[in-house]
Design a protein around this motif. Structure first.
Motif, short mmCIF file in Angstrom:
data_model
loop_
_atom_site.label_atom_id
_atom_site.label_comp_id
_atom_site.label_asym_id
_atom_site.label_seq_id
_atom_site.Cartn_x
_atom_site.Cartn_y
_atom_site.Cartn_z
N THR A 50 0.83 -1.20 0.00
CA THR A 50 0.00 0.00 0.00
C THR A 50 0.86 1.25 0.00
N LEU A 51 1.88 1.28 0.86
CA LEU A 51 2.78 2.43 0.90
C LEU A 51 3.56 2.57 -0.39
N ALA A 52 3.94 1.44 -0.98
CA ALA A 52 4.69 1.49 -2.24
C ALA A 52 3.85 2.15 -3.34
N PHE A 53 2.59 1.75 -3.46
CA PHE A 53 1.71 2.37 -4.45
C PHE A 53 1.46 3.84 -4.11
N LEU A 54 1.38 4.14 -2.82
CA LEU A 54 1.12 5.52 -2.40
C LEU A 54 2.27 6.44 -2.78
N ARG A 55 3.48 5.92 -2.80
CA ARG A 55 4.66 6.75 -3.01
C ARG A 55 5.19 6.70 -4.44
N VAL A 56 4.50 5.99 -5.32
CA VAL A 56 4.98 5.88 -6.70
C VAL A 56 5.04 7.26 -7.35
N ASP A 57 6.17 7.57 -7.96
CA ASP A 57 6.36 8.82 -8.70
C ASP A 57 5.83 8.62 -10.12
N GLN A 58 4.62 9.08 -10.35
CA GLN A 58 3.98 8.85 -11.65
C GLN A 58 4.70 9.56 -12.78
N ASN A 59 5.29 10.72 -12.49
CA ASN A 59 6.02 11.45 -13.53
C ASN A 59 7.25 10.68 -13.99
N ALA A 60 7.95 10.04 -13.02
CA ALA A 60 9.15 9.27 -13.37
C ALA A 60 8.78 8.08 -14.25
N ILE A 61 7.65 7.46 -13.94
CA ILE A 61 7.21 6.31 -14.75
C ILE A 61 6.82 6.76 -16.15
N ARG A 62 6.10 7.89 -16.23
CA ARG A 62 5.71 8.42 -17.55
C ARG A 62 6.95 8.71 -18.40
N VAL A 115 11.70 -6.26 -4.99
CA VAL A 115 11.23 -5.54 -3.81
C VAL A 115 10.98 -4.08 -4.20
N MET A 116 10.00 -3.46 -3.58
CA MET A 116 9.69 -2.08 -3.93
C MET A 116 10.73 -1.11 -3.38
N ALA A 117 11.65 -1.61 -2.56
CA ALA A 117 12.76 -0.77 -2.09
C ALA A 117 13.91 -0.76 -3.09
N ARG A 195 4.26 16.85 1.31
CA ARG A 195 4.82 17.39 2.57
C ARG A 195 5.16 16.28 3.54
N GLY A 196 4.45 15.17 3.45
CA GLY A 196 4.66 14.09 4.41
C GLY A 196 5.56 12.98 3.92
N THR A 197 6.42 13.28 2.94
CA THR A 197 7.27 12.24 2.37
C THR A 197 8.12 11.55 3.42
N LEU A 198 8.74 12.35 4.29
CA LEU A 198 9.61 11.76 5.32
C LEU A 198 8.81 10.93 6.32
N HIS A 199 7.59 11.37 6.62
CA HIS A 199 6.75 10.61 7.55
C HIS A 199 6.36 9.26 6.95
N ILE A 200 6.03 9.28 5.65
CA ILE A 200 5.69 8.03 4.97
C ILE A 200 6.90 7.11 4.91
N SER A 201 8.08 7.71 4.64
CA SER A 201 9.31 6.91 4.61
C SER A 201 9.58 6.28 5.97
N GLY A 202 9.34 7.06 7.04
CA GLY A 202 9.54 6.53 8.38
C GLY A 202 8.61 5.38 8.69
N LEU A 203 7.34 5.52 8.29
CA LEU A 203 6.38 4.43 8.48
C LEU A 203 6.79 3.21 7.67
N ASN A 204 7.32 3.44 6.47
CA ASN A 204 7.77 2.35 5.63
C ASN A 204 8.92 1.59 6.29
N VAL A 205 9.85 2.33 6.89
CA VAL A 205 10.98 1.69 7.58
C VAL A 205 10.48 0.86 8.76
N LEU A 206 9.53 1.38 9.52
CA LEU A 206 8.98 0.64 10.66
C LEU A 206 8.30 -0.65 10.19
N LEU A 207 7.57 -0.57 9.08
CA LEU A 207 6.92 -1.77 8.55
C LEU A 207 7.95 -2.78 8.04
N LEU A 208 9.03 -2.28 7.43
CA LEU A 208 10.10 -3.18 6.99
C LEU A 208 10.78 -3.84 8.19
#
Length: 324
Positions: A50-62, A115-117, A195-208
């Motif tokens: 879920t976090l991986a899909f949430l953080r996908v950079d759509q511009n980079a993929i395009r 892996v999404m990392a 704005r919450g990129t670092l917070h999402i990254s932190g949550l991702n690390v905790l889940l990992l």
């Protein structure tokens, strides 16, 4: 209280790389906690997706989709070529004689998407991670189609789930994670997410960290009871990861060296946890041990291969803070 939690998540996000490097050792050091968390491994995988899909950079993929030839070739090699080559090796060497548990281990180690990392590891090495990101997302999407086909080919009736059952489980995991991420994206809005990129990254690390601890269930006991066997198995997981990286480098040598290495490293870091989650978190003892010790190369190879990348890409690998 909320500000304190937010600050803690942001700090974790900034130091995510170091946290990931030690997470697998923390899991080994806490065997009782690993046994307690193991039943929740599927939930951890779903949350990470879920976090991986949430953080996908759509511009980079395009940007990568504008010139899709390299991406498509890498996708075909990663999700069909590498596992089919593994199946051929199994047939030629008659690895079936060692039992279905061994073949199942090779299946999850070569048929799983990256892996999404993986893009974060590429950034960590000072390279452009956009190709790895596009490749990871594309591989994730087609996994419900390719993995059951490879599973039937390698294991036949020994596959823990039917082909249809495996496809359905993978589809449910991926579609569910995508829908939940889309709901979060709509509720939060793109500006708040940025704005919450670092917070999402932190949550991702905790889940990992949660995932790593759950995955290490039984590993400490195996090292204590069968140290040489467990060390040997760990070495084999490194060998398989390095073999996938080496073959990918050779195949994609005509591309730029940076793109070739991005493809190779992405191919060598397989999301075995997704396959384990699709099987309901239940695997034979040998296959589970392979999956568990297989986390070591995923988290350790980026630092181990950094000198090689510096020479291979003919650049001074710079320090880049990845979005872990």
């Amino acid at each position: 209280m909320i500000r304190v939690i937010g600050a803690g998540l942001a700090w974790t996000g900034r130091h995510g790389t170091a946290a990931l490097a030690v997470s697998i050792f923390i899991g080994m050091a806490l065997p009782a906690l690993s046994a307690f968390l193991r039943p929740y491994l599927t939930l951890a995988v779903f949350s990470l997706l879920t976090l991986a899909f949430l953080r996908v950079d759509q511009n980079a993929i395009r940007m990568r989709l504008r010139r899709p030839a390299l991406l498509v070739a890498a996708l075909v090699w990663m999700m069909l070529g590498a596992p089919l080559l593994t199946w051929l090796a199994i047939e030629v060497t008659d690895l079936h004689a060692f039992g279905p548990d061994v073949v199942l281990a090779l299946f999850i180690a070569t048929a799983a998407p990256p892996v999404m990392a993986a893009p974060a590891f590429i950034y960590l090495l000072g390279l452009d991670g956009t190709l790895s990101l596009a490749l990871s997302v594309a591989a994730l999407i087609i996994t419900p189609l390719t993995a059951p086909f490879i599973g039937e080919l390698m294991l036949g009736p020994s596959l823990p789930l039917s082909v249809g059952g495996l496809a359905a489980q993978l589809s449910l995991l991926l579609a569910g994670a995508f829908l939940v991420s889309a709901l979060f994206r709509k509720l939060a809005g793109q500006e708040r997410l940025s704005r919450g990129t670092l917070h999402i990254s932190g949550l991702n690390v905790l889940l990992l960290l949660f995932f790593a601890i759950a995955a290490m269930d039984g590993v400490a006991a195996s090292f204590a009871d069968k140290p040489f066997f467990t060390l040997g198995l760990t070495a084999l997981t490194f060998c398989l990861a390095l073999l996938q990286i080496t073959l990918s480098l050779l195949i994609f040598a005509p591309a730029s060296r940076e793109d070739a290495y991005a493809i190779a490293h992405t191919c060598g870091t397989r999301n075995m946890g997704l396959m384990v989650a699709a099987f309901g978190g239940t695997l034979p003892e040998f296959t589970w041990l392979w999956f568990a010790v297989g986390q070591f190369p995923i988290y350790m190879l980026p630092m181990m291969l950094k000198p090689f990348v510096r020479v291979f890409c003919r650049q001074n690998v710079k320090s880049v803070t990845p979005q872990t």
